[in-house]
Design a protein around this motif. Sequence first.
Motif, PDB file in Angstrom:
ATOM      1  N   ASN A 164     -61.093 -23.047  -7.363  1.00 32.28           N
ATOM      2  CA  ASN A 164     -59.970 -22.898  -6.425  1.00 32.28           C
ATOM      3  C   ASN A 164     -60.386 -22.118  -5.184  1.00 32.28           C
ATOM      4  O   ASN A 164     -61.222 -21.224  -5.251  1.00 32.28           O
ATOM      5  N   TYR A 165     -59.742 -22.451  -4.091  1.00 30.83           N
ATOM      6  CA  TYR A 165     -59.900 -21.708  -2.840  1.00 30.83           C
ATOM      7  C   TYR A 165     -58.483 -21.342  -2.396  1.00 30.83           C
ATOM      8  O   TYR A 165     -57.660 -22.202  -2.141  1.00 30.83           O
ATOM      9  N   THR A 166     -58.205 -20.051  -2.291  1.00 28.84           N
ATOM     10  CA  THR A 166     -56.872 -19.577  -1.912  1.00 28.84           C
ATOM     11  C   THR A 166     -56.993 -18.554  -0.795  1.00 28.84           C
ATOM     12  O   THR A 166     -57.857 -17.677  -0.847  1.00 28.84           O
ATOM     13  N   CYS A 167     -56.120 -18.666   0.190  1.00 28.31           N
ATOM     14  CA  CYS A 167     -56.038 -17.647   1.251  1.00 28.31           C
ATOM     15  C   CYS A 167     -54.594 -17.167   1.339  1.00 28.31           C
ATOM     16  O   CYS A 167     -53.668 -17.984   1.448  1.00 28.31           O
ATOM     17  N   SER A 168     -54.414 -15.862   1.271  1.00 30.48           N
ATOM     18  CA  SER A 168     -53.078 -15.270   1.402  1.00 30.48           C
ATOM     19  C   SER A 168     -53.089 -14.247   2.532  1.00 30.48           C
ATOM     20  O   SER A 168     -54.023 -13.442   2.640  1.00 30.48           O
ATOM     21  N   ILE A 169     -52.065 -14.295   3.357  1.00 27.79           N
ATOM     22  CA  ILE A 169     -51.867 -13.293   4.409  1.00 27.79           C
ATOM     23  C   ILE A 169     -50.846 -12.285   3.871  1.00 27.79           C
ATOM     24  O   ILE A 169     -49.727 -12.658   3.504  1.00 27.79           O
ATOM     25  N   VAL A 170     -51.247 -11.019   3.817  1.00 31.03           N
ATOM     26  CA  VAL A 170     -50.401  -9.983   3.205  1.00 31.03           C
ATOM     27  C   VAL A 170     -50.204  -8.835   4.190  1.00 31.03           C
ATOM     28  O   VAL A 170     -51.153  -8.393   4.831  1.00 31.03           O
ATOM     29  N   GLU A 171     -48.964  -8.375   4.287  1.00 32.41           N
ATOM     30  CA  GLU A 171     -48.643  -7.212   5.118  1.00 32.41           C
ATOM     31  C   GLU A 171     -48.449  -5.990   4.221  1.00 32.41           C
ATOM     32  O   GLU A 171     -47.733  -6.066   3.215  1.00 32.41           O
ATOM     33  N   PHE A 172     -49.071  -4.881   4.618  1.00 29.13           N
ATOM     34  CA  PHE A 172     -48.981  -3.642   3.837  1.00 29.13           C
ATOM     35  C   PHE A 172     -48.254  -2.570   4.619  1.00 29.13           C
ATOM     36  O   PHE A 172     -48.480  -2.378   5.809  1.00 29.13           O
ATOM     37  N   LYS A 173     -47.356  -1.871   3.914  1.00 33.06           N
ATOM     38  CA  LYS A 173     -46.790  -0.617   4.379  1.00 33.06           C
ATOM     39  C   LYS A 173     -46.886   0.363   3.233  1.00 33.06           C
ATOM     40  O   LYS A 173     -47.191  -0.033   2.100  1.00 33.06           O
ATOM     41  N   LYS A 174     -46.639   1.609   3.491  1.00 37.78           N
ATOM     42  CA  LYS A 174     -46.769   2.605   2.445  1.00 37.78           C
ATOM     43  C   LYS A 174     -45.843   2.271   1.287  1.00 37.78           C
ATOM     44  O   LYS A 174     -44.634   2.183   1.430  1.00 37.78           O
ATOM     45  N   GLY A 175     -46.442   2.060   0.112  1.00 37.50           N
ATOM     46  CA  GLY A 175     -45.666   1.810  -1.087  1.00 37.50           C
ATOM     47  C   GLY A 175     -45.188   0.390  -1.271  1.00 37.50           C
ATOM     48  O   GLY A 175     -44.417   0.117  -2.187  1.00 37.50           O
ATOM     49  N   GLU A 176     -45.646  -0.557  -0.460  1.00 36.64           N
ATOM     50  CA  GLU A 176     -45.192  -1.928  -0.643  1.00 36.64           C
ATOM     51  C   GLU A 176     -46.160  -2.921  -0.004  1.00 36.64           C
ATOM     52  O   GLU A 176     -46.923  -2.587   0.905  1.00 36.64           O
ATOM     53  N   LEU A 177     -46.118  -4.131  -0.525  1.00 34.22           N
ATOM     54  CA  LEU A 177     -46.849  -5.249   0.089  1.00 34.22           C
ATOM     55  C   LEU A 177     -45.924  -6.447   0.123  1.00 34.22           C
ATOM     56  O   LEU A 177     -45.069  -6.617  -0.753  1.00 34.22           O
ATOM     57  N   ALA A 178     -46.088  -7.260   1.144  1.00 36.69           N
ATOM     58  CA  ALA A 178     -45.288  -8.473   1.289  1.00 36.69           C
ATOM     59  C   ALA A 178     -46.222  -9.626   1.618  1.00 36.69           C
ATOM     60  O   ALA A 178     -46.951  -9.573   2.615  1.00 36.69           O
ATOM     61  N   VAL A 179     -46.232 -10.633   0.765  1.00 35.85           N
ATOM     62  CA  VAL A 179     -47.040 -11.827   1.023  1.00 35.85           C
ATOM     63  C   VAL A 179     -46.313 -12.658   2.068  1.00 35.85           C
ATOM     64  O   VAL A 179     -45.140 -13.018   1.886  1.00 35.85           O
ATOM     65  N   LYS A 180     -46.980 -12.956   3.170  1.00 34.26           N
ATOM     66  CA  LYS A 180     -46.352 -13.722   4.244  1.00 34.26           C
ATOM     67  C   LYS A 180     -46.603 -15.223   4.109  1.00 34.26           C
ATOM     68  O   LYS A 180     -45.761 -16.028   4.498  1.00 34.26           O
ATOM     69  N   SER A 181     -47.780 -15.586   3.566  1.00 32.31           N
ATOM     70  CA  SER A 181     -48.079 -17.009   3.377  1.00 32.31           C
ATOM     71  C   SER A 181     -49.259 -17.150   2.419  1.00 32.31           C
ATOM     72  O   SER A 181     -50.064 -16.231   2.266  1.00 32.31           O
TER      73      SER A 181
END
Length: 719
Positions: free
Chosen positions: A207-224
């Motif tokens: 598999n080949y996977t790319c994820s764009i993730v945003e980090f802030k203190k105490g949390e992460l949010a997957v954007k795509s």
Amino acid sequence: MSVVGCDFGSLNTVIAVARNRGVDVITNEVSNRATPSLVGFGPKSRYIGEAAKTQEISNIKNTVSSLTRLAGRNFKDPDIQIEQEYISAPLVEVNGQVGVEVTYLGQKEKFTGTQLMAMYFTKVKQIASAELKLPVHDIVLSCPAWYTDAQRRSILDAADIAGLKLLRLMNDTTAVALGYGITKVDLPSGPDEKPKRVAFVDIGHSNYTCSIVEFKKGELAVKSTACDRHFGGRNFDTALVEHFQKEFKEKFKIDINENPKARFRVLAACEKLKKILSANASAPINIESLMNDVDVRGFLKREELEELMQPLLDRATKPIEQALADAKLKIEDIDTIEMVGGCTRVPSLKNAIQNYFGRPLSFTLNQDEAAARGCAFSCAILSPVFRVRDFSVHDIVNYPIEFTWEKSPDIPDEDTSLTVFNKGNTLPSTKILTFYRKQPFDLEARYAKPEQLPGKINPWIGRFSVKGVKADSKDDFMICKLKARLNLHGILNVESGYYVEEVEVEEPVPEPPKEGKKDGDAMDTDAPNGASTPKTKKVKKQQRKGDLPLAAGTASLDQSSKDAAAEKENSMAMEDKLVADTEDKKNELESYIYELRNKIDEQYSEFASDEEKEKIRAKCESSEDWLYDEGEDATKAVYISKIEEIRAVAGPVVQRYLDKIELERQAVLQKQEEEQAKKRAELAEKVQLEHEAKKAAEPKDADMKDAAEPEVEEPEEKS
């Protein structure tokens, strides 16, 4: 309570556990940190993990690999035909699912992909239990981000069959992102601060996977997240095998495609060659007696390898481009590009990705173990045993989900479908659906865009029947509310249903403040007797009146099927244990024969007469002959009885030897006690002499003191 994270890969599986000092990757029974994701079947028992790897070539038709690629798939899926190129065991249809047909205990057996995964999870459970020295129940598993609802349910069922409680099923790159972010102390914390954006590029065996993730203190949010399901290490290996197949056919007049075992040996050699070429400019390949007693050899340069890989390298940035487009970001918006997965060690692949971003790549995480560590962190967060830094994980929906239903005869212009969860929605997520009905009804959940699904997977997710619906006393519609939820695993369920009634209630109307009135003024006194009459209005509100029974049909196994599969798995596990114990007793018998034969001429020699020695030797010889003839395939009880028979013959001699050893031990102990008693007596005597000497010196000191003091006369008083 166990806290275990598992990166369940198509080639290897890595297991991590959370401890008070952090997360550790544990080793298996042969001290390897990665366990092969293989299940094999033999004439006496199963071979799982390392045991399956050691006999993979000799048992090629009964060994199953790429377990993750079989989860929740239909035999007719185009992807399954691709998998047959990589799985040596024949794939067949079992109850609508893809499965394998193997020879187990001398008979042809069929097992579904779910059953195969359950077998492997049993092994994972054993490895973790052996390390932790306690039973393992709770676990967090990783899976490819492109998994559908049916595939996720398949893994959940497999965990249940293996006796594991799956706390969370995480996407691979989400697990990597959690392991990356939870240890960072410099993440943005303020509401106005720009989040840190990281692109996680995970290229593994298949598999080949790319994820764009945003980090802030105490949390992460997957954007795509974007994936290429057929891009990985095995595709590079196949390109090499095809190259050498042509070369060997031309040079040595042999065709490895005619011999599955020969092709597999070339595949194993090509995998090693690929790794060597990742660090060297060229490398040889040599295989003795490949087939037809022909030795083969070859040579490859890195440039030639890159030329063979060019069709794959042309696709190297496609998932990254798709992920950026879905996240509505540009290359310059990404702060860090974090690389994980074994295939990211290929130099030409790294260069292609680095050239696309135009900046150096980051390799701060362990490429093989990052996902397992992230899963262990997630398990620790969900477990009540550990106190972990608060860290929220917001994953996303990868495929849009819609609900469809039959049109109500009482509402002729009613829509019959609605997309409830859109691609990119946060996960987990809950939506309330409202229906107006006078009779029970059904609704179906399915993927809204089937063309986005892997292969040609059936877009159907589940059918849900709502019972107990009827018109009210005025023949009006019943207002039905259904709670649809995409849970932590990414699995959709209609969790509950209830009905409400609209009732009129009076609510106070807030009055605007009068002009000239200041804060702190007394209340208005315009009303008679100084009383203020608040204004109210009637509003309609919905009040919950009762529950609606639900019946669901999904891709999950029903409870009776799971119970039957669990019972079969337990019986096979017990059979494996019995075979292992029998082999241990056989080895113990063999070792005891050799040990006794040597000792009868050494340690036991002076304790046995010639007649006894001869008798013991004869017994050892007869037992050895039996062991290598009739006893080659005996039961555990027979091996135990044979050991006891030899011990009965050698027992008197061994007892004499042990008696002498005991006498010698007692003599040594007595000698030590005598020495200690002698030392205590000497010490007591020494203390006594010192005491007497001190006592004898005391009067002498007093006399000397009296003699040394001069007499003092008092002066006479004058009158």
